[in-house]
Design a protein around this motif. Structure first.
Motif, short mmCIF file in Angstrom:
data_model
loop_
_atom_site.label_atom_id
_atom_site.label_comp_id
_atom_site.label_asym_id
_atom_site.label_seq_id
_atom_site.Cartn_x
_atom_site.Cartn_y
_atom_site.Cartn_z
N ARG A 130 0.83 -1.22 0.00
CA ARG A 130 0.00 0.00 0.00
C ARG A 130 0.85 1.25 0.00
O ARG A 130 0.55 2.22 -0.70
CB ARG A 130 -0.91 -0.02 1.22
CG ARG A 130 -1.88 1.14 1.30
CD ARG A 130 -2.67 1.12 2.59
NE ARG A 130 -3.40 -0.14 2.76
CZ ARG A 130 -4.12 -0.43 3.83
NH1 ARG A 130 -4.19 0.45 4.84
NH2 ARG A 130 -4.77 -1.58 3.91
N LEU A 131 1.94 1.23 0.78
CA LEU A 131 2.82 2.40 0.84
C LEU A 131 3.50 2.64 -0.50
O LEU A 131 3.57 3.79 -0.98
CB LEU A 131 3.87 2.19 1.93
CG LEU A 131 4.91 3.30 2.09
CD1 LEU A 131 4.24 4.60 2.48
CD2 LEU A 131 5.96 2.90 3.14
N LEU A 132 3.98 1.59 -1.14
CA LEU A 132 4.67 1.75 -2.42
C LEU A 132 3.71 2.26 -3.50
O LEU A 132 4.08 3.14 -4.30
CB LEU A 132 5.28 0.42 -2.85
CG LEU A 132 6.45 -0.09 -1.99
CD1 LEU A 132 6.92 -1.46 -2.48
CD2 LEU A 132 7.60 0.91 -1.99
N VAL A 133 2.50 1.73 -3.54
CA VAL A 133 1.52 2.20 -4.53
C VAL A 133 1.17 3.67 -4.28
O VAL A 133 1.09 4.48 -5.21
CB VAL A 133 0.26 1.32 -4.49
CG1 VAL A 133 -0.85 1.93 -5.35
CG2 VAL A 133 0.57 -0.09 -4.98
N VAL A 153 1.78 6.82 -6.85
CA VAL A 153 0.72 7.74 -7.27
C VAL A 153 1.12 9.18 -6.95
O VAL A 153 0.92 10.09 -7.77
CB VAL A 153 -0.60 7.38 -6.58
CG1 VAL A 153 -1.66 8.44 -6.83
CG2 VAL A 153 -1.11 6.02 -7.06
N LEU A 154 1.68 9.40 -5.78
CA LEU A 154 2.11 10.74 -5.38
C LEU A 154 3.20 11.26 -6.30
O LEU A 154 3.16 12.42 -6.74
CB LEU A 154 2.59 10.72 -3.93
CG LEU A 154 3.14 12.03 -3.38
CD1 LEU A 154 2.06 13.09 -3.33
CD2 LEU A 154 3.72 11.79 -1.98
N VAL A 155 4.19 10.43 -6.59
CA VAL A 155 5.29 10.84 -7.47
C VAL A 155 4.76 11.17 -8.87
O VAL A 155 5.15 12.18 -9.48
CB VAL A 155 6.36 9.73 -7.54
CG1 VAL A 155 7.34 9.99 -8.66
CG2 VAL A 155 7.09 9.63 -6.21
N THR A 156 3.86 10.33 -9.38
CA THR A 156 3.30 10.58 -10.71
C THR A 156 2.50 11.87 -10.73
O THR A 156 2.59 12.66 -11.69
CB THR A 156 2.41 9.40 -11.12
OG1 THR A 156 3.18 8.19 -11.08
CG2 THR A 156 1.87 9.59 -12.53
N LEU A 195 2.15 9.96 4.37
CA LEU A 195 2.07 8.51 4.16
C LEU A 195 2.88 7.74 5.20
O LEU A 195 2.43 6.71 5.72
CB LEU A 195 2.57 8.16 2.75
CG LEU A 195 1.69 8.62 1.59
CD1 LEU A 195 2.38 8.31 0.25
CD2 LEU A 195 0.32 7.96 1.64
N LEU A 196 4.06 8.22 5.52
CA LEU A 196 4.89 7.55 6.53
C LEU A 196 4.25 7.62 7.91
O LEU A 196 4.30 6.65 8.68
CB LEU A 196 6.28 8.17 6.56
CG LEU A 196 7.16 7.92 5.33
CD1 LEU A 196 8.49 8.64 5.46
CD2 LEU A 196 7.40 6.43 5.12
N VAL A 197 3.63 8.75 8.22
CA VAL A 197 2.94 8.87 9.51
C VAL A 197 1.80 7.87 9.60
O VAL A 197 1.64 7.17 10.62
CB VAL A 197 2.43 10.31 9.71
CG1 VAL A 197 1.45 10.38 10.88
CG2 VAL A 197 3.59 11.26 9.96
N ASN A 198 0.99 7.77 8.56
CA ASN A 198 -0.14 6.84 8.58
C ASN A 198 0.33 5.38 8.68
O ASN A 198 -0.28 4.57 9.40
CB ASN A 198 -0.99 7.03 7.33
CG ASN A 198 -1.71 8.36 7.31
OD1 ASN A 198 -1.96 8.95 8.37
ND2 ASN A 198 -2.05 8.84 6.14
N THR A 199 1.40 5.05 7.97
CA THR A 199 1.92 3.69 8.05
C THR A 199 2.46 3.38 9.45
O THR A 199 2.25 2.28 9.99
CB THR A 199 3.04 3.49 7.01
OG1 THR A 199 2.52 3.77 5.69
CG2 THR A 199 3.56 2.06 7.03
#
Length: 346
Positions: A45-48, A52-55, A324-328
């Motif tokens: 989930r983090l990688l996807v 998406v964020l990078v794109t 994203l890192l905080v949520n993970t």
């Protein structure tokens, strides 16, 4: 003791090993299996999400109407200079080539070059990021430090319908504080403590005292929300059977409230706390501009005004990855505190 019993008693127990040796081994094996599945799901989930964020950050500069280089350099810039700048940035290459170069640059830490200052964007971010992180971290710690004891106290005082007036006053004040925008609260604090009283600095990071007003602006609303959630959870947990059993054993009140009730009440609050921390990082954009704080928030606003799109791209990416890192991290902590939530996902 009989001879048979003596023989049984003197016979050493046969050691067991492996996951099938007994209930404990099977439980450990099952828990390990759940942890592996949980880690794979969260990592995927983090990688996807990062992809998406990078794109999205890459497409940002291409979705802006007009020529971003012309917008940054101004209408009076010579056409030859604009064309040379576009070529240097690779904006004349096919889109897929630009996307590949962008990914390759991110992998090596190259975030591009500022259109205005001509400095590497990575240097700009590295210079401004510590101020934003320190501000958000201190505000979050302040919110938690206030919210946890306040929520626990209100939960104890208002359990079983007690303290109706206290509950009404707490609920009303927390709702009001939670609805006041942080930047508006910051303006009010600047007027009172900076302009009228002159007690605290109102602009820039000029020392430890400069943190007080921006941290307070960021922390008041989240502290009010978190305290309300903790109060509700405490009221519910205090009626649970294990808390009643602890009371029946005549355990001291601090041990009942802090040792038995609080850890279970904090589970829901921890989930909300992760969301609050992510929102608090985003809120620094407006608060930093109120206090002229030298962080990413003030930098992204000035970059938008100056149409310095590579800097905007990089800061949006940093904010997004941070959330994203905080949520993970919150998901992992919740799984550690309550493995049942991880097992239920399977």
């Amino acid at each position: 003791m009989t001879t048979a019993n003596s023989a049984v008693a003197s016979t050493p127990a046969t050691p067991t090993s492996g996951p099938q040796a007994g209930p404990g081994g099977r439980l450990s094996s099952a828990l390990t299996h759940h942890w592996v599945r949980f880690a794979v799901r969260r990592l995927a989930r983090l990688l996807v999400s990062v992809w998406v964020l990078v794109t999205a950050s890459f497409l940002m500069i291409h979705l802006i109407p007009g020529d971003p280089v012309r917008g940054a350099m101004g209408p009076t810039a010579p056409a030859e200079l604009v064309a040379a700048r576009r070529e240097a940035l690779g904006l004349d290459d096919p889109l897929w080539v630009q996307y590949w170069d962008y990914l390759r640059g991110l992998a090596t830490g190259d975030l591009g070059t500022s259109l205005i200052s001509q400095l590497p964007v990575a240097d700009v971010v590295a210079q401004r990021l510590p101020a934003t992180v320190s501000l958000a971290a201190l505000a979050f710690l302040a919110a938690v430090t206030v919210a946890v004891p306040l929520g626990v106290t209100m939960g104890v005082l208002t359990r079983r319908g007690r303290g109706r007036r206290t509950e009404l006053a707490f609920t009303t004040s927390s709702v009001v504080l939670a609805t006041v925008p942080d930047f508006l609260l910051g303006v009010g604090l600047v007027y009172v403590f900076g302009v009228q009283l002159g007690w605290l600095p109102v602009a820039g990071n000029v020392g430890p005292e400069a943190y007080l007003l921006p941290v307070l602006s960021l922390a008041v609303g989240p502290a009010a929300i978190l305290a309300r959630i903790i109060r509700v959870e405490m009221v519910t947990v205090l009626e649970a059977d294990y808390v009643r059993t602890a009371r029946a054993k005549r355990l001291p009140a601090p041990r009942v409230y802090l040792g038995h009730a609080l850890p279970n009440a904090l589970t829901a609050a921890l989930t909300l706390g992760g969301l609050i921390l992510g929102a608090m990082v985003a809120s620094t954009v407006l608060v930093e501009n109120v206090f002229a704080w030298p962080g990413l928030g003030s930098t992204i606003v000035s970059s938008i005004l100056n149409k310095d799109y590579p800097v905007v791209q990089a800061i949006v990416l940093v904010y997004g990855v941070g959330v994203l890192l905080v949520n993970t991290t919150v998901d992992v902590v919740l799984a550690l505190l309550d493995p049942r939530s991880m097992i239920r996902e399977d």
